[in-house]
Design a protein around this motif. Structure first.
Motif, PDB file in Angstrom:
ATOM      1  N   ARG A   1       0.827  -1.217   0.000  1.00  0.00           N
ATOM      2  CA  ARG A   1       0.000   0.000   0.000  1.00  0.00           C
ATOM      3  C   ARG A   1       0.857   1.261   0.000  1.00  0.00           C
ATOM      4  O   ARG A   1       0.473   2.280   0.551  1.00  0.00           O
ATOM      5  N   ILE A   2       2.005   1.200  -0.641  1.00  0.00           N
ATOM      6  CA  ILE A   2       2.927   2.339  -0.595  1.00  0.00           C
ATOM      7  C   ILE A   2       2.773   3.278  -1.790  1.00  0.00           C
ATOM      8  O   ILE A   2       3.392   4.337  -1.809  1.00  0.00           O
ATOM      9  N   ASP A   3       1.982   2.889  -2.788  1.00  0.00           N
ATOM     10  CA  ASP A   3       1.760   3.745  -3.958  1.00  0.00           C
ATOM     11  C   ASP A   3       0.389   4.391  -3.845  1.00  0.00           C
ATOM     12  O   ASP A   3      -0.598   3.711  -3.543  1.00  0.00           O
ATOM     13  N   GLY A   4       0.304   5.687  -4.088  1.00  0.00           N
ATOM     14  CA  GLY A   4      -0.986   6.358  -3.977  1.00  0.00           C
ATOM     15  C   GLY A   4      -0.863   7.855  -4.148  1.00  0.00           C
ATOM     16  O   GLY A   4       0.098   8.346  -4.755  1.00  0.00           O
ATOM     17  N   PHE A   5      -1.806   8.580  -3.580  1.00  0.00           N
ATOM     18  CA  PHE A   5      -1.970   9.996  -3.880  1.00  0.00           C
ATOM     19  C   PHE A   5      -2.186  10.836  -2.624  1.00  0.00           C
ATOM     20  O   PHE A   5      -2.668  10.340  -1.607  1.00  0.00           O
ATOM     21  N   TYR A   6      -1.862  12.110  -2.742  1.00  0.00           N
ATOM     22  CA  TYR A   6      -2.344  13.145  -1.824  1.00  0.00           C
ATOM     23  C   TYR A   6      -3.059  14.185  -2.689  1.00  0.00           C
ATOM     24  O   TYR A   6      -2.551  14.567  -3.758  1.00  0.00           O
ATOM     25  N   VAL A   7      -4.227  14.640  -2.233  1.00  0.00           N
ATOM     26  CA  VAL A   7      -4.999  15.595  -3.027  1.00  0.00           C
ATOM     27  C   VAL A   7      -5.537  16.705  -2.134  1.00  0.00           C
ATOM     28  O   VAL A   7      -5.750  16.525  -0.933  1.00  0.00           O
ATOM     29  N   SER A   8      -5.783  17.856  -2.742  1.00  0.00           N
ATOM     30  CA  SER A   8      -6.379  18.988  -2.025  1.00  0.00           C
ATOM     31  C   SER A   8      -7.784  18.641  -1.554  1.00  0.00           C
ATOM     32  O   SER A   8      -8.497  17.837  -2.168  1.00  0.00           O
ATOM     33  N   GLN A   9      -8.192  19.282  -0.467  1.00  0.00           N
ATOM     34  CA  GLN A   9      -9.498  19.015   0.132  1.00  0.00           C
ATOM     35  C   GLN A   9     -10.643  19.275  -0.844  1.00  0.00           C
ATOM     36  O   GLN A   9     -11.678  18.598  -0.804  1.00  0.00           O
TER      37      GLN A   9
END
Length: 265
Positions: free
Chosen positions: A228-236
């Protein structure tokens, strides 16, 4: 004279009709554009660690990645030149191939989902470090590879691909991982646009590595299965759904896909 007047009248009628038709087309286009500009943009984003597979391997992997993606965040691409293997009528490639040290992370954008795409901007994540590991060795300088895109609804979006340091470089305060996490936080706080970060985070994304989300307000989004180390951060302000792993490619990482909805300006 009567015949001349008749011909002139007919010509004027044709011109008036043509003008009306042209006005109709322009009105239709204006209406469509106005509707587009007031509509949230929905995009499929994929983050993919390519595992240094080279042009032939990545071309094969793209058969899995490409059909599922509008924006692809690429890592471990230092031995592949993406613009040499992708159809540039379909894809905009933002990758610096001037040296191994800057080539690894890149962003690829489907042309049909944007009005325009800026040039690649490299923001330093962390300097090269030996990570005190005589067996596995250290890391090269790592970068946050940033591109600003204007979506079809007129909204400018900042997207960035990055690759956080591995476990051997995560030994607490002052470690390469901690330094790069701090630089990611600083990068996010400086941004004057909505953000989507796609990465190999080398820690479980939904655990919010090094409190990146807590410190920036960005939402961590990672898969709930397997590694589970690949993914995203996104604005609220960006809503997310449909998060899952794509089929296995030749990489040891399965690409991760998510659908985002970006509000109109």
């Amino acid at each position: 004279m009567k015949r001349f007047a008749t011909l002139v009248g007919a010509a004027l009628a044709v011109l008036v009709a043509s003008g009306a038709a042209l006005a109709s087309v322009r009105s239709a286009n204006t209406t469509t554009t106005a509707a587009t500009l007031s509509t949230p943009a929905q995009l499929r984003v994929v983050t993919a660690n390519l595992a240094f597979r080279g042009n032939a391997g990545v071309a094969e992997d793209w058969k899995t990645i490409g059909p599922e993606a509008d924006i692809v965040f690429v890592q471990e691409a230092k031995n592949v030149v993406l613009r040499d293997i992708l159809n540039l009528d379909t894809w905009i490639v933002r990758q610096d191939t001037s040296s191994d040290a800057v080539q690894g992370s890149a962003v690829v954008i489907r042309r049909s989902v944007v009005q325009s795409a800026g040039e690649l901007v490299l923001v330093k994540g962390v300097d090269a470090n030996d990570c005190d590991d005589p067996v596995l060795g250290g890391i090269m300088t790592r970068w946050i590879s940033r591109v600003d895109v204007q979506l079809n609804n007129g909204r400018w979006l900042r997207v960035a691909s990055l690759h956080m340091p591995p476990a051997r470089c995560q030994n607490g305060i002052g470690s390469p991982y901690a330094v790069m996490a701090d630089n990611v936080v600083a990068f996010a706080k400086r941004s004057d646009r909505l953000l989507v970060l796609g990465a190999d985070w080398n820690k479980v994304v939904d655990d919010d590595p090094n409190d990146i989300g807590a410190r920036t307000g960005l939402k961590p989004r990672g898969p709930d299965e397997g590694t589970r180390i690949d993914g995203f951060y996104v604005s609220q302000a960006i809503s997310t759904n449909d998060l899952y792993k794509l089929a296995q490619t030749g990489s040891d990482h399965r690409p991760v896909k998510m659908t985002i909805t970006v509000p109109a300006p």
